[in-house]
Structure formats: structure tokens, C-alpha cells
Design an enzyme around this catalytic site. Sequence first.
Site, PDB file in Angstrom:
ATOM      1  N   TYR A   1       0.823  -1.211   0.000  1.00  0.00           N
ATOM      2  CA  TYR A   1       0.000   0.000   0.000  1.00  0.00           C
ATOM      3  C   TYR A   1       0.861   1.267   0.000  1.00  0.00           C
ATOM      4  O   TYR A   1       0.357   2.364   0.179  1.00  0.00           O
ATOM      5  CB  TYR A   1      -0.954   0.007   1.206  1.00  0.00           C
TER       6      TYR A   1
ATOM      7  N   ASP B   1      -4.974  -6.374   6.046  1.00  0.00           N
ATOM      8  CA  ASP B   1      -6.238  -5.888   5.496  1.00  0.00           C
ATOM      9  C   ASP B   1      -7.158  -7.080   5.230  1.00  0.00           C
ATOM     10  O   ASP B   1      -8.332  -7.101   5.640  1.00  0.00           O
ATOM     11  CB  ASP B   1      -5.944  -5.126   4.195  1.00  0.00           C
TER      12      ASP B   1
ATOM     13  N   LYS C   1       4.790 -14.299   4.295  1.00  0.00           N
ATOM     14  CA  LYS C   1       4.920 -15.213   3.156  1.00  0.00           C
ATOM     15  C   LYS C   1       6.404 -15.297   2.814  1.00  0.00           C
ATOM     16  O   LYS C   1       6.815 -15.129   1.655  1.00  0.00           O
ATOM     17  CB  LYS C   1       4.078 -14.689   1.974  1.00  0.00           C
TER      18      LYS C   1
ATOM     19  N   ASP D   1      -1.212 -18.115   3.930  1.00  0.00           N
ATOM     20  CA  ASP D   1      -2.292 -18.967   3.397  1.00  0.00           C
ATOM     21  C   ASP D   1      -2.716 -20.008   4.414  1.00  0.00           C
ATOM     22  O   ASP D   1      -3.904 -20.249   4.641  1.00  0.00           O
ATOM     23  CB  ASP D   1      -1.927 -19.576   2.030  1.00  0.00           C
TER      24      ASP D   1
END
Length: 339
Positions: A124, A229, A172, A205
Site C-alpha cells: 500500500y 487488510d 509469506k 495462506d
Amino acid sequence: MAYSATLIPGDGIGPEVVDAAVRVIEATGVAFDWDRQEAGMGAFEDTGDPLPQATLDSIERTRLAFKGPLTTPVGTGFRSINVRIRQHFDLYANVRPCETLPNTHGPFEGVDLVLYRENTEGLYAGIEYFDERNQIADSINRITRTGSERIIRYAFEDALRRGRTRLTLVHKANILKETGGMFLAIGREIAPDFPDIEFDDRIIDNMAMQLVIHPGEYDSIVTTNMFGDILSDLMSGLVGGLGVTGSANIGADCAVFEAVHGSAPDIAGQGVANPTAVIRSGEMMLKYLGEDAAAEAVRRALHDVYADPSKLTRDLGGTATTAEFGDALADRVRAHVAA
Ligand code: NAI
Ligand code: MG
């Protein structure tokens, strides 16, 4: 003494839910001197500027804002005003608690999680490029050591303040070796400074799957901007939806309180939106100001009103309008304050 705060009703359901929330906050007896300002699509249509200078000047002065959601055009148009406000005032910590209230028909009972989302960088950061000729679009996922250290440290400190015992860092780093890798490494560096908090990590995930199967196994979560988010909307779904989760954007000496949800154009103007989310942000604002008794009165009043399913708004199967719900809650707040 009254607290000076900037009040931004916002777009869509914003003015409806903020109006109900202000009445609930004022029912605590804590006095606010609201400086009402515009931002978002409404401001853009009225003034040609979605973030007028007067709004920025007001927050610059009050260092405290209570706001409704702002509509952001999808794909084209102006950049998210929420993201601009967070970056402008360096509100690096986005705190999103998720607690089950009675009669919310979430898939689980007793969920009690807090998510700490890095709020100023990551995907972002707004560093995007488009190569017109080759039709290639890039977004830079900027992660900095300074930005990572301060959000992770804030998460540990706030978890301690809330009497929590575990912090899970979500990343990740298996694929995003540099960005995710540094964020995870910094978490591991800081963890020994907080021996009372158990620290571990999960890949995003897997974490999404874990949370929808057994959220009770988690406590506090810290993560980068985009994962936070997405996970915070997922977590809202665990406790009855976007109508019930509040959030705080915290910087070194400035804070902005708002719901997790957006402007909900599908139900705007109907008077049926659930103001609980923005009320919970108000509860966080009272706590931030050190008005613990007032915050506690709001929390208890919410539990009282939620005990009767017919008093709830449509999203939770009730028949109350936004204003009726807000008024019932304000009455319970006054009762708790008087007790
Ligand atoms: P949204 O959060 O506005 O709505 C998603 C779904 O949840 C809709 O079905 C809506 O009716 C429902 N919902 C949301 N809040 C509710 C409430 N208080 N009571 C009952 N139901 C509620 O997300 P969407 O539709 O993706 O975004 C709409 C606009 O909001 C977009 O322009 C987006 O950029 C903006 N947005 C602004 C945010 C902010 O100002 N902090 C945060 C998220 C989105
Ligand atoms: Mg969101």
C-alpha cells in the site's frame, strides 16, 4: 475539559453510523469538542478535493480523529484517502480487535483475537508503475527495517497491556524472501525482549485456513499491510461480519479511529447499517484517551443490548434501525455510568 477531535462522517453509511456512535460516546459523559470535516467521495464531489486541506489542518491541530468510511474509486481515480491519512500522519499501527458478542451467529463462540496490521508501507506504499507499451503493471512491496521494528514492537507492547500471552507473526517469507524474510527476521530479533509473550509465526495462506477452523488457538497476530487488510475482514467474518469490528490507527502522537468496514453503498441511506463497528472504534478511542471507565461502560452496554436479538440491526437478523440501535445502546451506557 473537552477533548478536541476531528469528526469525519464520511461516505455511504458513514454519516448514519457516525451519528449513532457520537450519541453513544457522548452518553458516557466524556466531553468532546468535535471539529466536523469532510473527506472522501462526498468532499471530492463538493470541493474537487477528496482530502481538503481544512481536514488535514484540523487533524494536524487535534491529533485525534473519529471517522466514517470513505469511498475509493476502484481501478482508476484518486488514491485511497484512508491510506493517505495513515501515511500523512504516520499512523503505523492499525489495531483490529475481534471479539464475539452474543447473538451474532458467527461460526464460533468466544472468539477473542487482536490483529496488528502495519499501516504505512508494504503493497500500500503506492509505488506503482504501468508500462503502457508492453502492458506490464508493477507494484512495489516496500518493507523497511524501521517500519517493521515499530509495528512488531507496538504489537508486543500492546499485547502485554491487554494481558495477552501469545503473538503470531504472519508472513509469506517462503516466497517473498526479501520482504517477508526481513519482517520475520525482525520479529525473531525482537521476541526475546518480551519473555512473557509466546512468539511464533505462520505463513499467510495456512493462517487463513487455520483461523476459519480453530480461531481459539490464536491470540494476537502481527502482519504486513495487505495481509492484515485481508485477514481482518476474514476475522470480522468469524464474529458476525463487518458490522461489528472496530479499528484504531495509531501513530507516535496522533490517532484516527474508524470501523474496519467500508462505505457499504449497497445499504447506504436506508438507515439499516450496524453502527457497532464504529462504536467499537469509539470505545478504543476512549481507552486511548485514558477514559477506561467510559470505554468499559460502552463494552458492557454492547453486551446488554446484544443479549436481545430483536434489538439488533438487519445484518444480525434483528429489526432495529441504525438510530434505534444507537439510542438503545446510549441508554444502557448512561445506566452503566450512573451505576
Ligand atoms: P464494505 O465494507 O463497504 O461492504 C462489504 C459488505 O459488508 C457489504 O455487503 C456491506 O453492506 C456490508 N457491511 C459493511 N459495513 C456494514 C455495517 N456497518 N452494517 C451492515 N453491513 C455492513 O466493502 P466494499 O463494498 O468492498 O467497499 C465499499 C467502499 O468502501 C469502497 O469504495 C472501498 O474502497 C471503501 N472502503 C473504505 C474503508 C475505510 O474508509 N476505512 C475500508 C474498506 C473499504
Ligand atoms: Mg479493508
